[in-house]
Scaffold this motif. Structure first.
Motif, short mmCIF file in Angstrom:
data_model
loop_
_atom_site.label_atom_id
_atom_site.label_comp_id
_atom_site.label_asym_id
_atom_site.label_seq_id
_atom_site.Cartn_x
_atom_site.Cartn_y
_atom_site.Cartn_z
N GLY A 17 0.86 -1.11 -0.11
CA GLY A 17 -0.06 0.08 0.10
C GLY A 17 0.73 1.32 0.10
N ILE A 18 0.26 2.47 0.53
CA ILE A 18 0.68 3.58 0.24
C ILE A 18 1.81 3.78 1.63
N GLY A 19 1.69 3.06 2.54
CA GLY A 19 2.31 3.40 3.88
C GLY A 19 3.77 3.54 3.76
N PRO A 20 4.36 2.76 2.87
CA PRO A 20 5.99 2.87 2.89
C PRO A 20 6.20 4.35 2.33
N GLU A 21 5.50 4.76 1.16
CA GLU A 21 6.10 6.13 0.44
C GLU A 21 5.46 7.35 1.32
N ILE A 22 4.55 7.09 1.95
CA ILE A 22 4.07 8.38 3.06
C ILE A 22 4.95 8.59 4.32
N SER A 23 5.45 7.34 4.53
CA SER A 23 6.30 7.34 5.89
C SER A 23 7.64 8.08 5.26
N ILE A 24 8.04 7.60 3.76
CA ILE A 24 9.17 8.34 3.48
C ILE A 24 9.27 9.87 3.27
N GLN A 25 8.01 10.15 2.88
CA GLN A 25 7.69 11.80 2.65
C GLN A 25 7.68 12.36 3.94
N LEU A 26 7.26 11.57 5.06
CA LEU A 26 7.16 12.23 6.46
C LEU A 26 8.74 12.23 6.79
N GLY A 309 3.08 3.56 -4.82
CA GLY A 309 4.07 3.47 -5.99
C GLY A 309 4.10 4.57 -7.05
N ARG A 310 2.87 5.21 -6.82
CA ARG A 310 2.79 6.19 -8.02
C ARG A 310 3.18 7.66 -7.89
N GLY A 311 3.27 7.74 -6.48
CA GLY A 311 3.90 9.05 -5.90
C GLY A 311 2.32 10.24 -6.01
N LEU A 312 1.28 9.61 -5.86
CA LEU A 312 -0.11 10.48 -5.90
C LEU A 312 -0.68 10.37 -4.38
N ALA A 313 -0.25 9.47 -3.36
CA ALA A 313 -0.70 9.65 -2.13
C ALA A 313 -0.53 10.63 -1.52
N ASP A 314 -1.42 11.24 -0.56
CA ASP A 314 -1.48 12.29 0.24
C ASP A 314 -0.82 11.88 1.71
N PRO A 315 0.19 12.39 2.01
CA PRO A 315 0.73 12.12 3.45
C PRO A 315 0.17 13.01 4.62
N GLY A 316 -0.82 13.89 4.27
CA GLY A 316 -1.23 14.83 5.17
C GLY A 316 -1.68 14.22 6.51
N SER A 317 -2.41 13.07 6.51
CA SER A 317 -2.96 12.41 7.65
C SER A 317 -1.83 12.09 8.67
N LEU A 318 -0.79 11.33 7.81
CA LEU A 318 0.47 10.94 8.80
C LEU A 318 1.08 12.18 9.18
N TYR A 319 1.35 13.16 8.42
CA TYR A 319 1.95 14.46 8.99
C TYR A 319 1.04 14.98 10.42
N THR A 320 -0.21 15.12 10.07
CA THR A 320 -0.87 15.34 11.32
C THR A 320 -1.12 14.20 12.51
N ALA A 321 -0.78 13.05 12.23
CA ALA A 321 -0.89 12.19 13.35
C ALA A 321 0.50 12.17 14.20
N THR A 322 1.71 12.46 13.43
CA THR A 322 2.94 12.74 13.99
C THR A 322 2.84 13.80 14.72
N ARG A 323 2.59 15.13 14.24
CA ARG A 323 2.51 16.12 15.22
C ARG A 323 1.77 16.18 16.44
N LEU A 324 0.50 15.21 16.37
CA LEU A 324 -0.40 15.23 17.50
C LEU A 324 0.38 14.06 18.44
N ALA A 325 1.15 13.10 18.02
CA ALA A 325 1.99 12.16 18.90
C ALA A 325 2.87 13.01 19.73
N ALA A 326 3.70 13.87 18.86
CA ALA A 326 4.76 14.80 19.60
C ALA A 326 4.00 15.70 20.75
N ARG A 327 3.08 16.25 20.43
CA ARG A 327 2.19 17.01 21.14
C ARG A 327 1.65 16.13 22.57
N LEU A 328 1.16 14.97 22.39
CA LEU A 328 0.65 14.18 23.29
C LEU A 328 1.98 13.62 24.21
#
Length: 338
Positions: A17-26, A309-328
């Motif tokens: 799925g898109i998990g590996p590439e959005i993790s790379i983008q993060l 694998g197409r570079g079309l995935a939006d990493p926005g939710s992972l970015y937001t989840a990471t910001r929230l994890a840091a805040r918590l």
């Protein structure tokens, strides 16, 4: 760097799925700031997916105490994988990424874990005798946590924050009424109330509680769960000092004037609360597991196999989840310092 905070563990999800590439983008973003990131997954897979989207995956190996802003904890795939093509041979790999993150959080090596999406069907097909119902239940089981609560959160277009917790999670609709018992509802509200205070820093949480039936049962004319279970529980917990509003009809609860009266909503079942939240916040929403002995956040979407694998995935939710994890994690550390 002395006193550098513990890293956030990022599980990279279903390999097809898109998990590996959005993790790379993060990893290439600048949003994690003071917390280092540890990607947990296959180095070969991440390198391949990074190349497909024009990025690199040349991160050092993770070791406890590392000062690298991004490092990688390499785990071997069960089988080679192509974007969008599921394989049951990788079910064990997916669970291993979760197990490593859970163990690290329990040891204190990681400040929190953030999870990319997984494909439940693959895990269930690989292990037909043991039903895997999702991240939330698995994290509870592996950490010996008897009860947890699933909550999604996000910011709406009008600037309001929306938090929706669930009294029941991944159940067929016909099983929901029997699952909402007084004991279960009481414990759910206790966990929600406690984590709003301790993890989110809300001193006196206000919780909007949905009814189960249309019109919240309409005084027993559309069902008796409100009268027999929900209202008695709310009255008991109010007597203990909780600020609980409801039970409220779900069809009007999610209007902004009503939402403004609360800090979180407790919906009675999955598709009562989450369609509203995902409509209002999709792509920027975060899934949080409450009640665990560690912090866990996640994306609010699935594996999107057609985009992998197409570079079309939006990493926005992972970015937001990471910001929230840091805040918590900061909130947790601040409590420990006091």
């Amino acid at each position: 760097m002395p006193n550098r905070p513990a890293p956030l563990a990022i599980t990279t999800g279903e390999p097809a799925g898109i998990g590996p590439e959005i993790s790379i983008q993060l990893a290439h973003s600048k949003i994690h700031h003071e917390h280092p990131l540890v990607l947990i997954g296959s180095r070969a897979l991440l390198a391949e997916r990074a190349a497909a989207i024009g990025l690199s995956a040349e991160f050092p190996d993770y070791a406890p105490g590392t000062s690298a802003p991004v490092s990688l904890l390499d785990l071997p795939l069960g089988a080679t994988v192509a974007p969008g093509i599921l394989s049951t041979a990788n079910a064990g790999y997916v669970l291993a990424t979760l197990d490593v993150a859970i163990h690290g959080c329990l040891k204190g090596d990681f400040a929190a874990m953030v999870t990319a999406p997984i494909q439940k069907s693959v895990i269930n097909e690989a292990n037909p005798t043991t039903y895997f119902s999702g991240h939330t239940e698995y994290l509870a089981e592996q950490s010996n946590t008897p009860e947890v609560v699933m909550m999604l959160a996000g910011d709406m277009s009008n600037g309001m924050s929306l938090r929706v917790a669930l009294a029941t999670t991944h159940l067929p609709l016909k099983e929901v009424p029997a699952a909402i018992t007084a004991a279960q509802l009481t414990r759910t509200l206790e966990i929600l109330h406690a984590d709003l205070r301790t993890k989110f820093g809300i001193a006196e949480p206000r919780i909007l509680v949905a009814g189960l039936n249309p019109h919240a049962g309409e005084s027993g004319h559309m069902g008796h769960e409100e009268i027999e279970v929900i209202i008695p529980v709310l009255e008991q917990l109010r007597a203990q000092g909780m600020n609980l509003i409801g039970p409220l009809p779900a069809d009007t609860l999610f209007n902004p004037p009503v939402l403004a009266r609360g800090d979180a909503v407790l919906a009675m079942y999955h598709d009562q609360g989450l369609p509203v939240l995902k409509h209002a916040t999709f792509g920027q929403g975060v899934n949080i597991t409450l009640g665990l002995p560690f912090i866990r956040t996640s994306v609010d979407h699935g594996t999107a196999l057609d985009l992998a694998g197409r570079g079309l995935a939006d990493p926005g939710s992972l970015y937001t989840a990471t910001r929230l994890a840091a805040r918590l994690a900061r909130n947790k550390q601040a409590r420990l310092n006091h």
